[in-house]
Every structure is written in structure tokens, then in C-alpha cells.
Design a protein around this motif. Structure first.
Motif, short mmCIF file in Angstrom:
data_model
loop_
_atom_site.label_atom_id
_atom_site.label_comp_id
_atom_site.label_asym_id
_atom_site.label_seq_id
_atom_site.Cartn_x
_atom_site.Cartn_y
_atom_site.Cartn_z
N LEU A 195 0.84 -1.20 0.00
CA LEU A 195 0.00 0.00 0.00
C LEU A 195 0.87 1.25 0.00
N LYS A 196 2.01 1.18 0.66
CA LYS A 196 2.92 2.32 0.69
C LYS A 196 3.44 2.62 -0.72
N ASP A 197 3.79 1.58 -1.48
CA ASP A 197 4.24 1.77 -2.85
C ASP A 197 3.17 2.48 -3.68
N LEU A 198 1.92 2.02 -3.53
CA LEU A 198 0.82 2.61 -4.30
C LEU A 198 0.58 4.05 -3.88
N SER A 230 -12.83 -4.52 -1.58
CA SER A 230 -11.85 -5.50 -1.15
C SER A 230 -11.08 -5.04 0.09
N ILE A 231 -11.15 -3.75 0.38
CA ILE A 231 -10.42 -3.21 1.52
C ILE A 231 -11.38 -3.03 2.67
N THR A 232 -11.15 -3.70 3.76
CA THR A 232 -12.03 -3.59 4.93
C THR A 232 -11.64 -2.37 5.74
N SER A 233 -12.45 -2.06 6.75
CA SER A 233 -12.18 -0.91 7.61
C SER A 233 -11.11 -1.21 8.65
N ALA A 234 -10.66 -2.47 8.70
CA ALA A 234 -9.60 -2.82 9.65
C ALA A 234 -8.31 -2.11 9.26
N THR A 290 0.31 -6.00 0.99
CA THR A 290 0.37 -5.91 -0.46
C THR A 290 -1.02 -5.85 -1.07
N LEU A 291 -1.07 -5.47 -2.34
CA LEU A 291 -2.34 -5.45 -3.05
C LEU A 291 -2.92 -6.86 -3.14
N LYS A 292 -2.05 -7.85 -3.26
CA LYS A 292 -2.51 -9.24 -3.30
C LYS A 292 -3.15 -9.62 -1.97
N LEU A 312 -10.43 1.98 -7.35
CA LEU A 312 -10.33 2.35 -5.94
C LEU A 312 -10.67 3.83 -5.81
N LEU A 313 -11.41 4.17 -4.77
CA LEU A 313 -11.75 5.57 -4.50
C LEU A 313 -10.69 6.15 -3.59
#
Length: 280
Positions: free
Chosen positions: A67-70, A91-95, A103-105, A115-116
Motif C-alpha cells: 500500500l505504501k508503494d501505491l 476488497s479493503i475492509t475498515s480494519a 500488499t495489493l494481493k 479504488l476511491l
């Protein structure tokens, strides 16, 4: 005839030399494949669509990017500091995730997904800071109000809030829990809402993360507030009512700009702050 002997001998010398090298290195023609390097897994290029306000960016990245790379790539495109970026997708939870290692995977994000992106640019943050400094001399400014409430009685003891609390908890209020932080639900029912010079009304909070909006629903109307317009959130536990809080959404620079919500289950307060203000 000497030429024939030479031709016969040369291959033998070559093979002998090859076998000698194989013996010395432990390698042979039958073991050509080497163990894959660890980084070889990071070779799955994907394209993501990043929607920010009215714009959509196509970003080239790798499935094993963190996520840091992105976020570093998005920083260059949008001038939004990675620390204030919020990426939203089903695909991304609030956790909470560790941006440096997730990673994205890991998040099940695949090629072509959208992604918003939510967050204020450095320019917008600077402008808001300047506005706050300019308003600091106004005795009705939010800063003065906050300092004043810290010196005076709790919110629930102040007349305007006390009147709403005395109405009593709505019959459909959700159970409030202290010392607990739950993920943000799609909506919170069983609330009261009041604004400047308005009578408290029964309300529901609805979090439209895909639209970057907070909706406050009443029987008469639905107030839609862009999360980017919420400058601050004030929250305080209601004395004598364990598990419930008063929450104020500040949309301007004065006390009059605050939308007050009562009987908010305390376990959601931290998640509300994280989603709206990117607080940790």
C-alpha cells in the motif's frame, strides 16, 4: 588423415572440460533450473483505476506492491500526502493495515479494479491552516469554542445539550459499549440530531464511503455532507449513560457550524474519526 584425428579429438577434450567444470561446480546438463529468486514473485503487473473527485487515474503497479508503494505513486499524481490518503474499495475492509507490509494481493485487489481515493492535497491543507489562523482572533471561532468547553462543564451539562439528553434515549438506539472500538457500520440508527436554533430530531447516520459523503437522515429530509467539508469532530461521553457519546461534526469555523449528534454508540466514535478525518 591428421585432420580427421583432430576432428575426433577436439570433441572429447571439450566434453572432458565440460565434465570437469560440472564436477567442480556441482552442476550438470541435467540440472539446468535454479531455485527462483525471492523477488521473482513480484512480477505481476496490473493496472488500477484511481477515482479522485471528478478525475480517474490509471496507475501501473504490481500485484505485490505494498500500500505504501501505491500511495507513493498517488502522491506524485495528486499531491496528497500518503499519510492522509484513504483508499476505498469493497476488497479493503475498515480494519487497520500496515501500509509498509500489506500488499495489493493481500487485499485481493486485481487488475482493472477501481479504488476511491479520499484526502486533501497539501495545497488544500495549507489553505485550511491559513483560514484557521485568520479565524483565531474571532471569539466565536471553533478554536476558542473548543478551549472554552475544556475549561467549563462537560457538553452534556451545557443547557442546549442537556435539553436534548433529557428527552431520553431513542427507543431504537443501538447498544453502546465503552472501551471498545468496532469497525464502522454502514449506518447508525437511534440518534438525535440538532443544529443551530433547531429542535432535536430523530436521525440516522449513513456512511456513503464510495461517494465520500456522510448522510444524516431524518423523517423530513436527508442532509448530505461531503466528508472533505468536515473540518473537525468533537466527541464526548455522556455522563450517567455509559456507552454513549455526543458527537459534533464541524463544517465551518464557528460553533454555529456544528451538527450535533446524540446517543452515538461510543464503540463507533474512533472509526468515525478515522474514516472522516483519517485519524489513527
Amino acid at each position: 588423415m591428421s585432420d580427421d584425428l583432430t576432428a575426433a579429438v577436439v570433441p572429447d577434450i571439450s566434453n572432458k572440460h565440460k565434465n570437469t567444470l560440472a564436477d567442480e561446480t556441482g552442476d550438470s546438463s541435467e540440472s539446468i533450473e535454479q531455485p527462483p529468486l525471492k523477488k521473482s514473485i513480484s512480477n505481476v503487473p496490473i493496472t488500477l483505476n484511481i477515482r479522485y473527485k471528478t478525475q480517474t487515474f490509471s496507475v501501473q503497479c504490481d500485484l505485490y506492491d505494498t500500500l505504501k508503494d501505491l500511495k507513493d505513486k498517488l502522491d506524485k499524481l495528486t499531491n496528497i500526502d500518503p499519510q492522509v490518503q484513504k483508499l476505498i474499495n469493497k476488497s479493503i475492509t475498515s480494519a487497520k493495515h500496515n501500509d509498509a507490509t500489506t500488499t495489493l494481493k493481500d487485499l485481493n485487489i486485481n487488475d482493472g479494479q477501481t479504488l476511491l481515493l479520499i484526502g486533501a492535497t497539501r495545497t488544500e491543507i495549507f489553505s485550511a491552516s491559513e483560514l484557521k489562523n485568520n479565524a483565531s482572533g474571532n471569539k466565536n471561532s471553533m478554536e476558542d469554542y473548543t478551549l472554552g468547553t475544556n475549561k467549563k462543564e462537560p457538553l452534556c451539562k451545557q443547557t442546549k445539550h442537556e435539553k436534548v439528553i433529557k428527552i431520553g434515549k431513542p427507543e431504537n438506539a443501538q447498544i453502546g459499549i465503552t472501551n471498545r472500538h468496532d469497525p464502522l457500520p454502514p449506518s447508525i440508527d437511534g440518534l438525535y440530531m440538532s443544529m443551530l436554533n433547531q429542535t432535536a430530531k430523530k436521525a440516522r447516520l449513513t456512511f456513503k464511503l464510495e461517494m465520500d459523503e456522510l448522510w444524516i437522515n431524518t423523517a423530513e429530509t436527508t442532509k448530505r455532507i461531503p466528508m472533505s467539508q468536515i473540518r473537525n469532530i468533537i466527541d464526548e461521553s455522556i455522563e450517567g449513560h455509559e456507552g454513549y457519546s455526543i458527537v459534533g461534526f464541524q463544517t465551518g469555523t464557528t460553533e454555529n457550524s456544528i451538527i450535533w449528534i446524540y446517543w452515538c454508540p461510543s464503540q463507533y466514535v474512533k472509526s468515525i474519526r478515522r474514516e472522516v478525518l483519517s485519524d489513527n
